[in-house]
Design an enzyme around this catalytic site. Sequence first.
Site, mmCIF file in Angstrom:
data_model
loop_
_atom_site.group_PDB
_atom_site.id
_atom_site.type_symbol
_atom_site.label_atom_id
_atom_site.label_comp_id
_atom_site.label_asym_id
_atom_site.label_seq_id
_atom_site.Cartn_x
_atom_site.Cartn_y
_atom_site.Cartn_z
ATOM 1 N N ASP A 12 0.815 -1.226 0.000
ATOM 2 C CA ASP A 12 0.000 0.000 0.000
ATOM 3 C C ASP A 12 0.844 1.269 0.000
ATOM 4 O O ASP A 12 0.452 2.296 0.551
ATOM 5 C CB ASP A 12 -0.958 0.043 1.216
ATOM 6 C CG ASP A 12 -1.773 -1.221 1.327
ATOM 7 O OD1 ASP A 12 -2.257 -1.673 0.291
ATOM 8 O OD2 ASP A 12 -1.907 -1.752 2.441
ATOM 9 N N HIS A 40 -4.368 -2.324 -5.871
ATOM 10 C CA HIS A 40 -3.792 -1.002 -6.099
ATOM 11 C C HIS A 40 -4.936 -0.048 -6.359
ATOM 12 O O HIS A 40 -5.874 -0.392 -7.060
ATOM 13 C CB HIS A 40 -2.941 -0.994 -7.371
ATOM 14 C CG HIS A 40 -1.827 -1.952 -7.349
ATOM 15 N ND1 HIS A 40 -0.774 -1.842 -6.480
ATOM 16 C CD2 HIS A 40 -1.576 -3.028 -8.108
ATOM 17 C CE1 HIS A 40 0.070 -2.822 -6.712
ATOM 18 N NE2 HIS A 40 -0.398 -3.563 -7.687
HETATM 19 P P1 GDP Z 1 -0.305 0.073 -3.764
HETATM 20 O O1 GDP Z 1 -0.863 -1.242 -3.405
HETATM 21 O O2 GDP Z 1 1.137 0.207 -3.389
HETATM 22 O O3 GDP Z 1 -0.560 0.439 -5.178
HETATM 23 O O4 GDP Z 1 -1.034 1.166 -2.852
HETATM 24 P P2 GDP Z 1 -2.607 1.405 -2.648
HETATM 25 O O5 GDP Z 1 -3.214 1.745 -3.928
HETATM 26 O O6 GDP Z 1 -3.230 0.324 -1.868
HETATM 27 O O7 GDP Z 1 -2.573 2.648 -1.645
HETATM 28 C C1 GDP Z 1 -2.141 3.856 -2.011
HETATM 29 C C2 GDP Z 1 -3.258 4.864 -1.801
HETATM 30 O O8 GDP Z 1 -2.720 6.129 -1.752
HETATM 31 C C3 GDP Z 1 -4.265 4.916 -2.939
HETATM 32 O O9 GDP Z 1 -5.528 5.272 -2.436
HETATM 33 C C4 GDP Z 1 -3.715 6.005 -3.845
HETATM 34 O O10 GDP Z 1 -4.704 6.652 -4.641
HETATM 35 C C5 GDP Z 1 -3.177 6.938 -2.838
HETATM 36 N N1 GDP Z 1 -2.010 7.704 -3.232
HETATM 37 C C6 GDP Z 1 -0.919 7.310 -3.955
HETATM 38 N N2 GDP Z 1 0.000 8.289 -3.979
HETATM 39 C C7 GDP Z 1 -0.519 9.319 -3.259
HETATM 40 C C8 GDP Z 1 -0.040 10.611 -2.890
HETATM 41 O O11 GDP Z 1 1.061 11.016 -3.200
HETATM 42 N N3 GDP Z 1 -0.879 11.375 -2.105
HETATM 43 C C9 GDP Z 1 -2.107 10.952 -1.683
HETATM 44 N N4 GDP Z 1 -2.822 11.765 -0.939
HETATM 45 N N5 GDP Z 1 -2.575 9.744 -2.003
HETATM 46 C C10 GDP Z 1 -1.800 8.951 -2.778
#
Ligand code: GDP
Length: 426
Positions: A12, A40
């Site tokens: 995440d 994701h």
């Molecule tokens: P992954 O499994 O590594 O792809 O991560 P996730 O998608 O589960 O969690 C990342 C969350 O953070 C998601 O809701 C993204 O939309 C959000 N996100 C990613 N980068 C950023 C950022 O720089 N700022 C904010 N506020 N949210 C972000």
Amino acid sequence: MIKAVVGANWGDEGKGKITDMLAQEADIIVRFQGGANAGHTIVNDYGKFALHTLPSGVFYDHTTSVIGNGVALNIPVFFKEYNEVVERGVPAPKILISDRAQMVMPYHILFDQYEEERLAGKSFGSTKSGIAPFYSDKYAKIGFQVSELFDEKALKEKLIRVCETKNVLLEHLYHKPLLNPDEIFEELMEYKKMVAPYVCDVSLYLWNALKEGKEILLEGQLGSLKDPDHGIYPMVTSSSTLAAYGAIGAGVPPYEIKKIITVCKAYSSAVGAGAFVSEIFGEEADELRRRGGDGGEYGATTGRPRRMGWFDCVASKYGCRVQGTTDVAFTVLDVLGYLEEIPVCVGYEIDGEITTEFPTTALLEKAKPVLEVLPGWNCDIRGITKYEDLPENCRKYVEFVEEKIGFPITMISNGPGRNDIIYRNK
Ligand code: GDP
């Protein structure tokens, strides 16, 4: 050339967003491990999506999305997700599925549920997607590759054999209904219809693509600390989350992986059980959870509230090292804008000694965080595109973390969108 996008922590970290962003310049995006057990979240011109099995490159016309042999492929879930994406207006993605990818069988999901029930309070916090039983069978050599769908006689015989052993467990250990190989066979024939148009020799396809100078992205799931070898065993996932495994799970030469972009979140979050040294609780945790990510820190697949913590330099330095990081993408920095002061975990105290090296699980359970408090920047940094334009305390936070983890932060993500990114030349 190949770039890998992987996680430094517990998952995440925002890999989906970074992959989606880097996919603008890639030709092929490959999932090389894991299954539908994690997700994701991606925000782009088509809206907000939670992907579980589709690679995060599916939103572009110019990319091919590939399921590598290392993935635990749940065929009905994969096609459900594919159809949902198309229904929401995304052009039908070009997909390829490895003939050597193994399939999550209907009984893997049942066994996952039954085992969690049996272990009750002592469970591993499985998402019950069948992933652990799937990989157990793969390495016990009773798994099923996609290619086996195309030899019906051999498939039937093997199913009968496998059901015999599964039924012993179902009858005597779990006391549950037995499997019927004919029914499973019929289900697999449905799977075959779904996958047939997309099956290919992925390793050969990627080999040829490399010779043609194509750019390939390997997309990891979860993070270093969930790796079965290098993570917090046994509270780990069942397939390697490391970039090195990309070579195996996609079938590409390891020396072609030139860039390893390790995604690191500006604070910590984790799902499931296991030691989490910099964890915070109560109102402090609730506030970070509410403000975190994009709409709160809740599991993309399970909706479970994530456990929250301050940035952990010990875990992240280790997480970046075991990935073989060339670049760090530091994400979700904007979320910390509400804090006057930001604690950071800079060491672990174990049996009265302080260390900055990440220990094995038994010692980790005893570790207490050594915190250093940095001044916050107390403003909204979304929309900033140049590093120099970030508030001074924000730059200090980035540079402090960079110094502690020892790997260059070349990208800073300050919002969930594709363009919310600040590049730093290092
Ligand atoms: P992954 O499994 O590594 O792809 O991560 P996730 O998608 O589960 O969690 C990342 C969350 O953070 C998601 O809701 C993204 O939309 C959000 N996100 C990613 N980068 C950023 C950022 O720089 N700022 C904010 N506020 N949210 C972000």
